[in-house]
Write a protein that holds these residues in place. Structure first.
Motif, PDB file in Angstrom:
ATOM      1  N   PRO A 106      -6.892  27.854   9.602  1.00  0.00           N
ATOM      2  CA  PRO A 106      -7.450  28.964   8.810  1.00  0.00           C
ATOM      3  C   PRO A 106      -6.858  29.095   7.417  1.00  0.00           C
ATOM      4  CG  PRO A 106      -7.078  29.666  11.075  1.00  0.00           C
ATOM      5  CD  PRO A 106      -6.480  28.296  10.957  1.00  0.00           C
ATOM      6  N   ASP A 107      -5.549  28.856   7.267  1.00  0.00           N
ATOM      7  CA  ASP A 107      -4.938  29.053   5.949  1.00  0.00           C
ATOM      8  C   ASP A 107      -5.353  27.990   4.943  1.00  0.00           C
ATOM      9  OD1 ASP A 107      -3.359  27.300   7.641  1.00  0.00           O
ATOM     10  OD2 ASP A 107      -1.865  27.278   6.036  1.00  0.00           O
ATOM     11  N   LEU A 108      -5.957  26.872   5.422  1.00  0.00           N
ATOM     12  CA  LEU A 108      -6.399  25.819   4.511  1.00  0.00           C
ATOM     13  C   LEU A 108      -7.921  25.766   4.372  1.00  0.00           C
ATOM     14  CD1 LEU A 108      -3.955  22.904   5.512  1.00  0.00           C
ATOM     15  CD2 LEU A 108      -3.786  24.482   3.574  1.00  0.00           C
TER      16      LEU A 108
ATOM     17  N   GLU B 130      -2.051  19.670   3.258  1.00  0.00           N
ATOM     18  CA  GLU B 130      -1.130  20.673   2.718  1.00  0.00           C
ATOM     19  C   GLU B 130      -0.608  20.256   1.346  1.00  0.00           C
ATOM     20  OE1 GLU B 130       0.673  22.550   6.887  1.00  0.00           O
ATOM     21  OE2 GLU B 130       1.701  20.877   5.896  1.00  0.00           O
TER      22      GLU B 130
END
Length: 229
Positions: free
Chosen positions: A147-149, A214
């Motif tokens: 979700p954070d990416l 990332e």
């Protein structure tokens, strides 16, 4: 709705490749990426012609030292008086997907990146063509984008849509898109982003697709910050 599909699973095993013809370039080809080439050197005309006819790949490797076009060096002690060429040990297989020969001594080709490989031995043949014995490396494990990416995947989708609408056909990434897969999203950003050759090579060699994405996110964040200053 994005043109999306589950990313293909990598092969279960790696394998050796004997006498793989190499094409050292001042770029890094990522698996699934596209590469356009104009071929006019003798050492590559025959090689590309055979690869196209037989449906076999050649290897794209990043140049560490030397020129894409073979040059005479009066100070060189070997290679028949030509400037030395040094290139990375890890490269990407390329398969010709589009081919034309608009005139004698010129080929225009479009290639797609396949599996990565690692060179075991290399030798230079007539006219300077490099040939290697190599081992193919396993593909990225299918890894969902966390979700954070997800903003990276959404931003990539917007860029690809802009390319489809406004750019030339050759600028568009091939379908299907795998916008839910870390490795695919990271690789397509690496196709697009301008960065030092060594940085691209290091990202391509990473076996962890999540880490690769990332790191790409960090680079994008720095770029956005620099533009906004």
């Amino acid at each position: 709705m994005h043109p999306n599909a589950p990313a293909p699973q990598p092969p279960d095993a790696t394998g050796p490749i004997a006498e793989l013809p190499l094409f050292p370039l001042s770029t890094v080809l990522f698996p699934g990426g596209m590469l356009d080439l104009q071929i006019f050197e003798v050492r590559y005309l025959d090689m590309i012609g055979k690869c196209h006819k037989n449906g076999t790949p050649f290897g794209v490797v990043a140049l560490r030292k030397g020129s894409e076009v073979r040059r005479v060096d009066t100070h060189a002690t070997g290679a028949e008086g030509f400037a030395p060429e040094h290139f990375a040990d890890v490269g990407t297989l390329a398969t010709v997907t589009e081919f034309s020969a608009p005139q004698a001594g010129l080929m225009v080709v479009r290639c797609q990146g396949g599996a990565r490989f690692r060179i075991r031995t290399r030798n230079q043949r007539k006219y300077g063509l490099w040939v290697a014995d190599a081992d193919t490396l396993g593909g990225d494990q299918s890894t969902p984008v966390p979700p954070d990416l997800l903003p990276l995947a959404d931003a990539l989708a917007r860029v690809l849509e802009q390319q489809r609408v406004n750019g030339p056909p050759q600028a568009t990434a091939p379908l299907p898109f795998h916008l839910d897969d870390c490795g695919w999203v990271a690789n397509r950003w690496c196709d697009l982003l301008a960065m030092p050759l060594d940085a691209k090579q290091n990202l391509m060699q990473l076996d962890n697709p999540l880490l690769r994405l990332e790191l790409v996110g960090d680079m994008l964040g720095k770029h956005i910050h620099a533009v906004g200053r």
